[in-house]
Structures are given as C-alpha cells and as structure tokens.
Design a protein around this motif. Structure first.
Motif, PDB file in Angstrom:
ATOM      1  N   LEU A 166       0.817  -1.214   0.000  1.00  0.00           N
ATOM      2  CA  LEU A 166       0.000   0.000   0.000  1.00  0.00           C
ATOM      3  C   LEU A 166       0.852   1.266   0.000  1.00  0.00           C
ATOM      4  O   LEU A 166       0.327   2.358  -0.226  1.00  0.00           O
ATOM      5  N   LEU A 167       2.145   1.121   0.252  1.00  0.00           N
ATOM      6  CA  LEU A 167       3.018   2.289   0.317  1.00  0.00           C
ATOM      7  C   LEU A 167       3.440   2.728  -1.082  1.00  0.00           C
ATOM      8  O   LEU A 167       3.594   1.898  -1.976  1.00  0.00           O
ATOM      9  N   PRO A 168       3.626   4.025  -1.285  1.00  0.00           N
ATOM     10  CA  PRO A 168       4.072   4.514  -2.607  1.00  0.00           C
ATOM     11  C   PRO A 168       5.459   4.005  -2.940  1.00  0.00           C
ATOM     12  O   PRO A 168       6.328   3.924  -2.069  1.00  0.00           O
ATOM     13  N   LYS A 169       5.667   3.660  -4.196  1.00  0.00           N
ATOM     14  CA  LYS A 169       6.960   3.115  -4.620  1.00  0.00           C
ATOM     15  C   LYS A 169       7.912   4.206  -5.115  1.00  0.00           C
ATOM     16  O   LYS A 169       9.121   4.046  -5.073  1.00  0.00           O
ATOM     17  N   SER A 170       7.377   5.322  -5.592  1.00  0.00           N
ATOM     18  CA  SER A 170       8.202   6.311  -6.276  1.00  0.00           C
ATOM     19  C   SER A 170       9.024   7.183  -5.341  1.00  0.00           C
ATOM     20  O   SER A 170      10.188   7.465  -5.589  1.00  0.00           O
ATOM     21  N   ARG A 171       8.436   7.620  -4.224  1.00  0.00           N
ATOM     22  CA  ARG A 171       9.162   8.518  -3.339  1.00  0.00           C
ATOM     23  C   ARG A 171       8.532   8.504  -1.959  1.00  0.00           C
ATOM     24  O   ARG A 171       7.389   8.102  -1.784  1.00  0.00           O
ATOM     25  N   SER A 172       9.316   8.915  -0.981  1.00  0.00           N
ATOM     26  CA  SER A 172       8.826   8.927   0.391  1.00  0.00           C
ATOM     27  C   SER A 172       8.064  10.221   0.662  1.00  0.00           C
ATOM     28  O   SER A 172       8.521  11.300   0.323  1.00  0.00           O
ATOM     29  N   LEU A 173       6.912  10.080   1.279  1.00  0.00           N
ATOM     30  CA  LEU A 173       6.113  11.247   1.617  1.00  0.00           C
ATOM     31  C   LEU A 173       6.335  11.680   3.057  1.00  0.00           C
ATOM     32  O   LEU A 173       5.832  12.723   3.475  1.00  0.00           O
ATOM     33  N   VAL A 174       7.064  10.866   3.821  1.00  0.00           N
ATOM     34  CA  VAL A 174       7.354  11.213   5.215  1.00  0.00           C
ATOM     35  C   VAL A 174       8.869  11.255   5.400  1.00  0.00           C
ATOM     36  O   VAL A 174       9.602  10.462   4.826  1.00  0.00           O
ATOM     37  N   VAL A 175       9.321  12.196   6.217  1.00  0.00           N
ATOM     38  CA  VAL A 175      10.749  12.385   6.453  1.00  0.00           C
ATOM     39  C   VAL A 175      10.988  12.563   7.951  1.00  0.00           C
ATOM     40  O   VAL A 175      10.274  13.330   8.608  1.00  0.00           O
ATOM     41  N   HIS A 176      11.961  11.838   8.484  1.00  0.00           N
ATOM     42  CA  HIS A 176      12.327  11.986   9.893  1.00  0.00           C
ATOM     43  C   HIS A 176      13.168  13.242  10.090  1.00  0.00           C
ATOM     44  O   HIS A 176      14.090  13.518   9.314  1.00  0.00           O
ATOM     45  N   VAL A 177      12.839  13.998  11.116  1.00  0.00           N
ATOM     46  CA  VAL A 177      13.653  15.154  11.504  1.00  0.00           C
ATOM     47  C   VAL A 177      13.803  15.154  13.015  1.00  0.00           C
ATOM     48  O   VAL A 177      13.008  14.541  13.736  1.00  0.00           O
ATOM     49  N   GLN A 178      14.833  15.833  13.504  1.00  0.00           N
ATOM     50  CA  GLN A 178      15.005  16.009  14.932  1.00  0.00           C
ATOM     51  C   GLN A 178      14.100  17.139  15.423  1.00  0.00           C
ATOM     52  O   GLN A 178      13.732  18.028  14.656  1.00  0.00           O
ATOM     53  N   SER A 179      13.777  17.103  16.686  1.00  0.00           N
ATOM     54  CA  SER A 179      12.919  18.151  17.247  1.00  0.00           C
ATOM     55  C   SER A 179      13.584  19.522  17.179  1.00  0.00           C
ATOM     56  O   SER A 179      12.917  20.549  17.239  1.00  0.00           O
ATOM     57  N   SER A 180      14.926  19.529  17.034  1.00  0.00           N
ATOM     58  CA  SER A 180      15.661  20.796  16.940  1.00  0.00           C
ATOM     59  C   SER A 180      15.718  21.340  15.517  1.00  0.00           C
ATOM     60  O   SER A 180      16.282  22.409  15.285  1.00  0.00           O
ATOM     61  N   CYS A 181      15.152  20.606  14.560  1.00  0.00           N
ATOM     62  CA  CYS A 181      15.122  21.071  13.165  1.00  0.00           C
ATOM     63  C   CYS A 181      14.432  22.432  13.100  1.00  0.00           C
ATOM     64  O   CYS A 181      13.340  22.613  13.653  1.00  0.00           O
ATOM     65  N   ASN A 182      15.066  23.414  12.443  1.00  0.00           N
ATOM     66  CA  ASN A 182      14.461  24.746  12.419  1.00  0.00           C
ATOM     67  C   ASN A 182      13.378  24.843  11.342  1.00  0.00           C
ATOM     68  O   ASN A 182      13.279  23.992  10.453  1.00  0.00           O
ATOM     69  N   LEU A 183      12.605  25.889  11.436  1.00  0.00           N
ATOM     70  CA  LEU A 183      11.436  26.046  10.592  1.00  0.00           C
ATOM     71  C   LEU A 183      11.803  26.128   9.110  1.00  0.00           C
ATOM     72  O   LEU A 183      11.109  25.552   8.257  1.00  0.00           O
ATOM     73  N   ILE A 184      12.871  26.824   8.799  1.00  0.00           N
ATOM     74  CA  ILE A 184      13.244  26.997   7.397  1.00  0.00           C
ATOM     75  C   ILE A 184      13.661  25.661   6.777  1.00  0.00           C
ATOM     76  O   ILE A 184      13.374  25.386   5.603  1.00  0.00           O
ATOM     77  N   GLU A 185      14.323  24.805   7.560  1.00  0.00           N
ATOM     78  CA  GLU A 185      14.672  23.466   7.078  1.00  0.00           C
ATOM     79  C   GLU A 185      13.424  22.633   6.840  1.00  0.00           C
ATOM     80  O   GLU A 185      13.342  21.873   5.871  1.00  0.00           O
ATOM     81  N   ALA A 186      12.451  22.790   7.713  1.00  0.00           N
ATOM     82  CA  ALA A 186      11.194  22.069   7.558  1.00  0.00           C
ATOM     83  C   ALA A 186      10.462  22.506   6.287  1.00  0.00           C
ATOM     84  O   ALA A 186       9.929  21.672   5.540  1.00  0.00           O
ATOM     85  N   ILE A 187      10.460  23.799   6.042  1.00  0.00           N
ATOM     86  CA  ILE A 187       9.823  24.316   4.824  1.00  0.00           C
ATOM     87  C   ILE A 187      10.510  23.766   3.583  1.00  0.00           C
ATOM     88  O   ILE A 187       9.858  23.372   2.613  1.00  0.00           O
ATOM     89  N   ASP A 188      11.830  23.711   3.606  1.00  0.00           N
ATOM     90  CA  ASP A 188      12.588  23.188   2.464  1.00  0.00           C
ATOM     91  C   ASP A 188      12.240  21.733   2.191  1.00  0.00           C
ATOM     92  O   ASP A 188      12.131  21.309   1.035  1.00  0.00           O
ATOM     93  N   LEU A 189      12.060  20.935   3.242  1.00  0.00           N
ATOM     94  CA  LEU A 189      11.704  19.527   3.076  1.00  0.00           C
ATOM     95  C   LEU A 189      10.317  19.382   2.463  1.00  0.00           C
ATOM     96  O   LEU A 189      10.088  18.506   1.616  1.00  0.00           O
ATOM     97  N   ILE A 190       9.382  20.233   2.881  1.00  0.00           N
ATOM     98  CA  ILE A 190       8.028  20.205   2.315  1.00  0.00           C
ATOM     99  C   ILE A 190       8.080  20.576   0.836  1.00  0.00           C
ATOM    100  O   ILE A 190       7.438  19.933  -0.003  1.00  0.00           O
TER     101      ILE A 190
END
Length: 408
Positions: free
Chosen positions: A98-122
């Motif tokens: 049931l999982l997508p084969k082409s690319r991952s839609l979820v990414v692990h980050v640390q709680s210290s990940c800053n907002l701009i890094e989070a935006i870049d991942l999205i």
C-alpha cells in the motif's frame, strides 16, 4: 521579525500533538491494515520498519516507511481481477504493497530542526515530518501506568501501537501545521498576503492538475487518484463539452482522497461500476444515494464480478452479526451504504464540492479558505466556471521561502 520567525524549531509546532499510531511492516497484512483503519478515528496510519512483538536488535532502528489511508486500499484493490481467489489473496499481502513506490512522503527530523529546514523539506516533496516527542523523565509508577495503557491499546487493535522501543513516541508535522503557524506571523510577509494569486504567480496550471471527465469510467481514474495521493491534492471532475476548439473544462466537483478515506473497502465496487461523476456522488460525505447503491449491485451482477460480490456479501454478513452490539457514542454506522464506520461529523466534513477561488483572490483569502476546509489546495476557476489551475500549500511555501531569501 523574519529572524525571529526563522528561529523557531519544529518542536514548537508539536505542542499538544498526539503520538502516531503505527503499523509494523514486518507482521501486518493488508487485511490487518484495513481493520486498523476502520478502528481508528484518524484517516491515516503510519507504517514502520520495526516489529514491536519481537525484542531484537533490529528494533533499535525504528523508521517510518510511509503512511496509508483507505484511499490507498481502494486504489490497490481496484487493480485486481474480479475473481474470488485473486481478490482474496490481495488481502493477505504485506501492508508494504500500500506504500508509494516512487518517493517517500514522510521524512524523519530532529525536534531541533528549524522552521526553514522544515519548509525546504516540504517544498522538496515531503507531506509529513516525523518528529520524536520530547518527554520529561517520569517516575517508575508512571512508567508502569504508561506500559499498561499501551498494552490495553495494543490488545484492542492487535496491530497498532503508539510506543516504540525505549518508550519512544513520535508525532508528525503536516503542511497545514506549517501554514497555520506562518499565518500567525503573516505580517512578516507583507505585502504578499494582500496581493492577488494571479499577480503573485502562484497559480499552478500545469503538472499538478489532475482531471477526469465527468462521464468517463471511475476505473480509468484509479491511476489519477493514486497520483493525487502522492501530490496531496484531489482529482478534478470536469465537463470538457462537445466543442473540440473550446479548451474550457468546466469544474463540476472533485474526487478527494480524503473523501475516499471515509469509505470502506467496498467502495472498490463503486469504482469498478460507476462513472467518475457518479462516484463523486457515491462517496459524498452524506453517504451514497440508495439509487446508486442499487446501480452498483446490478452492474456487479451484470458484469459477473464475483470477487467484488463476494467481498460485499462477506462484509454485509460481518456487519449484520455485530448490528446488535452497542455502537460507540456519537458514531453512525454506514454499513448499509457500503460506508466506513466513521463519525457523522467526520463524514459531513468531507464533501465532493470543490473549494474554488478566482484569479483576483488574495493570497490571504486563499490560505484561510484552504485551512477552513482542511484541504491543502484551492482550485482556481474563471468567470465561466472553467478550470484554470490550483494553488497548493507547497506553492505558497515556495513563495514565502523566496521572500525570506530576499530579506536576508
């Protein structure tokens, strides 16, 4: 102001977030996943590499492999031949199918990940950011109480857990969470919020538009629906008209993965027998009309789709045997209409009516419109109701990211 905003970490967005309910890719089958989805109040469940039933060294690494909802199940089952043996074997496959084969839609980050890094991942394609929940040290008694609660939860669902090895728990950040957070500091991005989406150039009119003709078969739209799940948008249901020279595609409504997520697996029968327009009505939040339910039954018999007929009959017997049991408070069963047993409020919040705006709508208005309807996009139409494109949360985040780069 911009520097203050950028100094925030993703942990600031995790306050009050519940721990994710997890399925193990090692032990869970498609049938197990369906049962877990039906018993969950959330449309999505996460799939993890770890196995909570075995204390092995492999458990040291718990990685989220992706997320699934009932829309994934419906698209998966729609690809099988309509015979009993083939469809039955589909339920015994690992949940990994049931999982997508082409690319991952979820990414692990640390709680210290800053907002701009989070935006870049999205912006790069992530729909959800998996964040470890930070907990303070607790007493031995509270640890025992937590373990007892966990065991009760697992015994109820048999397949899901919220706690990993060493009592670790995770939550996730969505695109909507980030947009909501930025909305609280929207003045930082002035004058962008007051400008029209046309002037800002955020109307996406190319690759992200997924559309099917109102009169085309719903079965032919399965691959388009799967793509919409990957892109975190919906499928536009349009009327292309008879004039070949007129490029106008009148927007009638949409087939939303989130609406499909409120159905159960018997919606596969509707996909196999109805047009895209009728499927739109069938999965509407208020439940399918009895007339369409009858059409589905008749067409299944006419086409000799014994696999789907057997599936519906087995689920009808199952729901009938439990009909005398007391239903949870506030929840309305939809089994007579091939619907998933979800709350009435959840059903009514998912409609097939497309959320629309026009070229002159301000960015602020579009953001509020999307958040109010709990969607990650808004369709853009012209004065005649013809589809122009859409504005997505990712498009908006790209715009804000470019603005912040210009400020530095």
């Amino acid at each position: 102001m911009a520097l203050t905003l950028l100094s925030h970490e993703v942990s600031d967005l995790c306050i009050g977030k519940p721990p994710l309910r997890c399925l193990s890719v090692v032990t869970v089958t498609v049938a197990d996943a369906i049962a877990a989805l039906k018993s969950s109040d959330e449309p999505y469940l996460t799939v993890w590499s770890c196995n909570h039933d075995e204390k092995t060294e492999d458990n040291d690494k718990c990685e989220c492999l992706g997320k699934i909802c009932m829309a994934d199940v419906i698209c998966y089952l729609s690809k099988f031949d309509n015979n009993v043996l083939s469809l039955s074997s589909a339920f015994d496959e690992s949940v990994s199918v049931l999982l997508p084969k082409s690319r991952s839609l979820v990414v692990h980050v640390q709680s210290s990940c800053n907002l701009i890094e989070a935006i870049d991942l999205i912006i790069k394609g992530a729909q959800n950011l998996i964040v470890p929940i930070q907990t303070k040290s607790i007493t031995k008694r509270r640890q025992q109480q937590k373990l007892l609660t966990r065991n009760v939860v697992v015994s109820l669902t048999n397949t899901t857990s919220t706690t990993h090895k060493n009592s670790r728990q995770f939550c996730w950040i969505t695109q909507e969470d980030i947009i909501r957070f930025l909305l609280d500091s929207i003045n930082v991005f002035s004058p962008l919020p007051s400008l029209s989406i046309s002037d800002l150039g955020v109307i996406n009119s190319t690759h992200t538009i997924l559309a099917v003709d109102y009169y085309s078969s719903a079965a032919s739209a399965v691959s388009t629906i799967s793509r919409a799940i990957l892109d975190n948008v919906s499928v536009a249901v349009v009327d292309k008209g008879c004039d070949q020279e007129d490029p106008c595609m009148a927007l009638i409504g949409e087939i939303s993965p989130m609406t499909l997520a409120c159905c159960d697996e018997t919606a596969v029968a509707a996909v196999a027998t109805l047009s895209a327009g009728d499927l739109m009505s069938y999965i509407d939040g208020s439940g399918p009309p009895e007339s369409l339910v009858g059409v589905v039954r008749n067409r299944l018999e006419d086409k000799g789709m014994v696999g789907l007929i057997s599936l519906i009959e087995s689920l009808s017997l199952s729901s009938g045997s439990s009909s005398d049991e007391e239903s949870p408070a506030g929840r309305t069963r939809m089994t007579s209409s091939y619907g998933r047993s979800v709350s009435s409020a959840a059903r009514m919040s998912r409609k097939s009516v497309a959320i629309v705006c026009n070229r002159k709508s301000s960015l602020m208005a579009v953001m509020i419109q999307a958040i109010a309807h709990r969607v990650s996009y808004v369709w853009v139409i012209d004065e005649d109701g013809c589809l122009i494109g859409m504005v997505t949360f990712v498009d908006i985040l790209k715009l804000f990211r470019e603005f912040l780069d210009g400020e530095n």
